[in-house]
Motif scaffolding. Structure first.
Motif, mmCIF file in Angstrom:
data_model
loop_
_atom_site.group_PDB
_atom_site.id
_atom_site.type_symbol
_atom_site.label_atom_id
_atom_site.label_comp_id
_atom_site.label_asym_id
_atom_site.label_seq_id
_atom_site.Cartn_x
_atom_site.Cartn_y
_atom_site.Cartn_z
ATOM 1 N N LYS A 1 4.325 8.501 1.331
ATOM 2 C CA LYS A 1 4.805 9.447 2.350
ATOM 3 C C LYS A 1 5.947 8.817 3.137
ATOM 4 O O LYS A 1 5.932 7.616 3.407
ATOM 5 C CB LYS A 1 3.638 9.810 3.279
ATOM 6 N N MET B 1 7.414 15.758 3.850
ATOM 7 C CA MET B 1 6.350 15.919 4.844
ATOM 8 C C MET B 1 6.855 16.807 5.974
ATOM 9 O O MET B 1 8.047 17.088 6.064
ATOM 10 C CB MET B 1 5.989 14.539 5.409
ATOM 11 N N ALA C 1 5.372 14.140 10.764
ATOM 12 C CA ALA C 1 3.972 14.488 10.449
ATOM 13 C C ALA C 1 3.422 15.613 11.331
ATOM 14 O O ALA C 1 2.220 15.770 11.477
ATOM 15 C CB ALA C 1 3.060 13.262 10.500
ATOM 16 N N THR D 1 4.567 21.427 5.527
ATOM 17 C CA THR D 1 5.846 20.764 5.193
ATOM 18 C C THR D 1 7.066 21.626 5.527
ATOM 19 O O THR D 1 8.190 21.233 5.245
ATOM 20 C CB THR D 1 5.997 20.308 3.707
ATOM 21 N N SER E 1 1.106 15.813 4.889
ATOM 22 C CA SER E 1 1.377 15.026 3.663
ATOM 23 C C SER E 1 1.531 15.953 2.454
ATOM 24 O O SER E 1 0.990 15.667 1.373
ATOM 25 C CB SER E 1 0.261 14.011 3.412
ATOM 26 N N SER F 1 3.152 14.439 -0.804
ATOM 27 C CA SER F 1 2.230 13.545 -1.514
ATOM 28 C C SER F 1 1.213 14.358 -2.311
ATOM 29 O O SER F 1 0.925 14.049 -3.472
ATOM 30 C CB SER F 1 1.492 12.628 -0.523
ATOM 31 N N GLY G 1 -0.752 9.042 2.063
ATOM 32 C CA GLY G 1 -0.363 9.961 3.112
ATOM 33 C C GLY G 1 -0.847 9.410 4.434
ATOM 34 O O GLY G 1 -1.366 8.289 4.494
ATOM 35 N N SER G 2 -0.687 10.176 5.491
ATOM 36 C CA SER G 2 -1.266 9.789 6.776
ATOM 37 C C SER G 2 -1.936 11.020 7.360
ATOM 38 O O SER G 2 -1.546 12.147 7.074
ATOM 39 C CB SER G 2 -0.182 9.257 7.711
ATOM 40 N N ASP G 3 -2.992 10.768 8.148
ATOM 41 C CA ASP G 3 -3.816 11.860 8.663
ATOM 42 C C ASP G 3 -4.012 11.674 10.165
ATOM 43 O O ASP G 3 -4.598 10.692 10.598
ATOM 44 C CB ASP G 3 -5.166 11.850 7.920
ATOM 45 N N SER H 1 -3.853 15.861 8.126
ATOM 46 C CA SER H 1 -2.632 15.804 7.317
ATOM 47 C C SER H 1 -2.786 15.216 5.918
ATOM 48 O O SER H 1 -1.854 15.302 5.119
ATOM 49 C CB SER H 1 -1.542 15.033 8.062
ATOM 50 N N ILE H 2 -3.928 14.627 5.606
ATOM 51 C CA ILE H 2 -4.208 14.241 4.219
ATOM 52 C C ILE H 2 -5.127 15.286 3.599
ATOM 53 O O ILE H 2 -4.894 15.795 2.497
ATOM 54 C CB ILE H 2 -4.871 12.844 4.135
#
Lengths: 93, 473
Positions: B78, B123, B127, B132, B154, B157, B171-173, B177-178
């Motif tokens: 990401k 993304m 974030a 997106t 994400s 991703s 990814g990041s959450d 977000s994942i």
């Protein structure tokens, strides 16, 4: 709930230029969001108490992990304005 | 053998280790598919120009007899996770031309393990979003229906993995977000325990909420990728010490379902798939029971105070002075205003303004203070629930992927996408979304996600239960 003037004030506090044409929309959207999030009041304690924080400070030794100048070139390359390896900024006073 | 037949990291590992496929062949397969499909999907913001060189290096290491879970495995990252010497834009104009000056700990671990980094994925800007669509460089499309969003933030991703354009991705959450894009794209997504993966080199959004995690084809792959990136890091003071006891595997599991919370706002057919998932767990000997969790219906409101507050503080660093977009104004202060106004997209600006509001003197007690109290209450409530169950099950999202443009004009409706995912971030517990079933919209089969939440450091519980749903074990 949120006025156009409020948004202007917030934009000034957060140092963001918000175009005039957007102010009314942003005020409306923020109003709706704030109305929704006011829902937290149903959960919050009446006396305004909080649990003892579960957090604590985490310290580490202050040691240099890079060799002198290791990152200088890369960091300087990101500067919008520079003089040699120095970052050039507008006059402050 | 062509890389497109490879369906998991485990399988690729076996093929690479036995020499049935080389890292270069595998990587070439992914590059070919990206070329063929990504013009439509737009999962990637950039495909790296040295992929084949990375793959050749991996082949050399393999030839020398080196073993490693990720040696030669093609992954996508990401765009908010820094890789030294490469652009890291967070899909924002603000950082469009920013080159990372150091490696994030997660990327460093993957590079060291010999993973082949294919590119950086699209993304929502910084974030912030669930589709997106807030990316400054155009939305990603859902591989299952290109008229629909892949979810977010994400989303790139998730679409890369779902579209077979990467074997797995990071990814990041922060609030879902994942898991939400994983659910909407039909892949596995893990939001690990807060602090279990270092945030060093992850662009900060909500520092008390953010965590890096894997998006993969299988639960076993999520486990493998999580193991590769997790661990204590002195550069992240909030990272969990390695000696903390993790929850280990049990012979018998009990899963709780907060039914009252699922009664309204969830698509009927999606809920049926969720019930079917519960039946599958029961068939595998899992005891499923109803639980009461009266506080979690307030989690979203709590989140949408805490998160913007942290956003407004974290994004103050983007001022056009040391790096990133610089727009010249009348004076120094005007430089800040103009740079931030031009660099940040509308959603980012809105959240900064909102965060500034809830933290401002006069409103702090009414919003941020109350949200922090609510956070305590929710944490206490969920902890109590975990005294009687090993995991909590909920759908990942209330509905399948929505149409591009459907929610962009109404931020609140977009925020409601996170209704089932934010609780895990507020409390810091791990949560896993596995694809389970499909629903039909406009004659297209769309995947939906089944979400499991476990207590802190309970990832093993999630993997064990998740594998029962995906028939991996």
């Amino acid at each position: 709930m949120i006025s156009r003037t409020d948004v202007e004030k917030l934009a000034e506090l957060s140092l963001i230029a918000v175009p005039d044409s957007e102010l009314d929309d942003v005020a409306k959207e923020m109003g709706a969001i704030l109305e929704y999030v006011a829902d937290v009041n149903k959960l919050a304690g009446e006396e305004g108490e909080r649990e003892k924080p579960v957090l604590r400070n985490v310290m580490r030794d202050d040691v240099v992990t890079n060799t002198p100048g290791e990152y200088t070139k890369d960091i300087v390359a990101q500067f919008p304005d520079k003089e040699g390896d120095a970052l050039r900024v507008k006059k402050i006073l | 053998m062509a890389g497109s037949d490879v369906t998991s990291i485990q399988e690729a590992r076996a093929l690479l280790d036995t020499g049935k496929i080389s890292a270069t062949e595998l990587a070439q397969g992914y590059l070919d598919r990206i070329k063929e499909k990504d013009g439509t999907i737009h999962a990637y913001l950039e495909v790296f120009d040295d992929v084949m060189k990375q793959a050749k290096d991996a082949d050399k290491r393999l030839a020398s007899g080196e073993k490693g879970a990720f040696l030669g495995i093609p992954l996508a990252i990401k765009d908010n996770i820094l890789i030294q010497g490469r652009t890291a834009s967070a899909a924002s104009r603000m950082l469009e031309n920013y080159t990372a000056t150091y490696d994030s700990t997660a990327a460093a671990k993957l590079k060291e393990s010999g993973a082949v980094l294919l590119g950086r994925t699209n993304m929502d800007e910084f974030a912030m979003g669930s589709s997106t669509e807030t990316s400054a460089f155009g939305a990603t499309k859902n591989p299952h229906d290109t008229e629909r969003v892949p979810g977010g933030s994400s989303g790139g991703s998730a679409a890369a993995v779902a579209g077979d354009m990467a074997l797995a991705a990071l990814g990041s959450d922060t609030g879902g977000s994942i898991r939400q894009p994983a659910a909407l794209c039909g892949v596995v997504g893990l939001k690990p325990t807060y602090g279990s993966v270092s945030r060093h080199g992850l662009m900060a959004m909500g520092s008390s909420l953010d965590v890096i995690g894997p998006l993969t084809r299988t639960v076993a792959d999520a486990e493998t990728l999580f193991s590769a990136v997790r661990g204590h890091d002195r550069m992240d003071a909030t990272s969990v010490p390695d000696d903390r006891e993790r929850i280990t595997r049990k012979a018998k599991y009990t899963v709780g379902v907060p039914r009252a919370f699922l009664e309204k706002g969830v698509d009927k057919d999606l809920l049926e798939e969720f019930e079917r998932g519960l039946d599958t767990l029961t068939a595998h000997g899992v005891h499923v029971q109803d639980i009461k969790l009266s506080t979690i219906e307030h989690a979203l409101a709590t989140y949408y105070i805490i998160m913007p507050a942290e956003v407004s503080a974290n994004l103050a660093r983007f001022d056009g002075v040391r790096y990133g977009l610089h727009v010249d104004g009348r004076d120094r202060k005007d430089d800040y205003r103009e740079s931030r106004g031009a660099g940040f997209g509308r959603e980012v600006r809105r959240r900064i303004l909102l965060g500034t509001y809830v933290l401002s003197s006069g409103y702090y007690d009414a919003y941020y203070g109350k949200a922090m109290q609510a956070r305590d209450r929710i944490r206490r409530d969920v902890r109590t629930a975990f005294e009687s169950v090993d995991a909590i099950a909920m759908p990942t999202t209330p509905a399948p992927a929505f149409k591009i443009g459907e929610k962009t004009s109404d931020p609140l409706s977009m925020y409601l996408e996170d209704i089932f995912t934010v609780s895990a971030n507020i409390i810091g517990i791990p949560a896993l979304s596995v694809p389970y079933g499909t629903v039909t919209r406009d004659s297209k089969e769309l995947p939906v996600g089944f979400q499991l939440l476990a207590p802190e450091l309970g990832e093993e519980t999630l993997f064990t239960l998740g594998k029962k749903l995906t028939a991996e074990g």
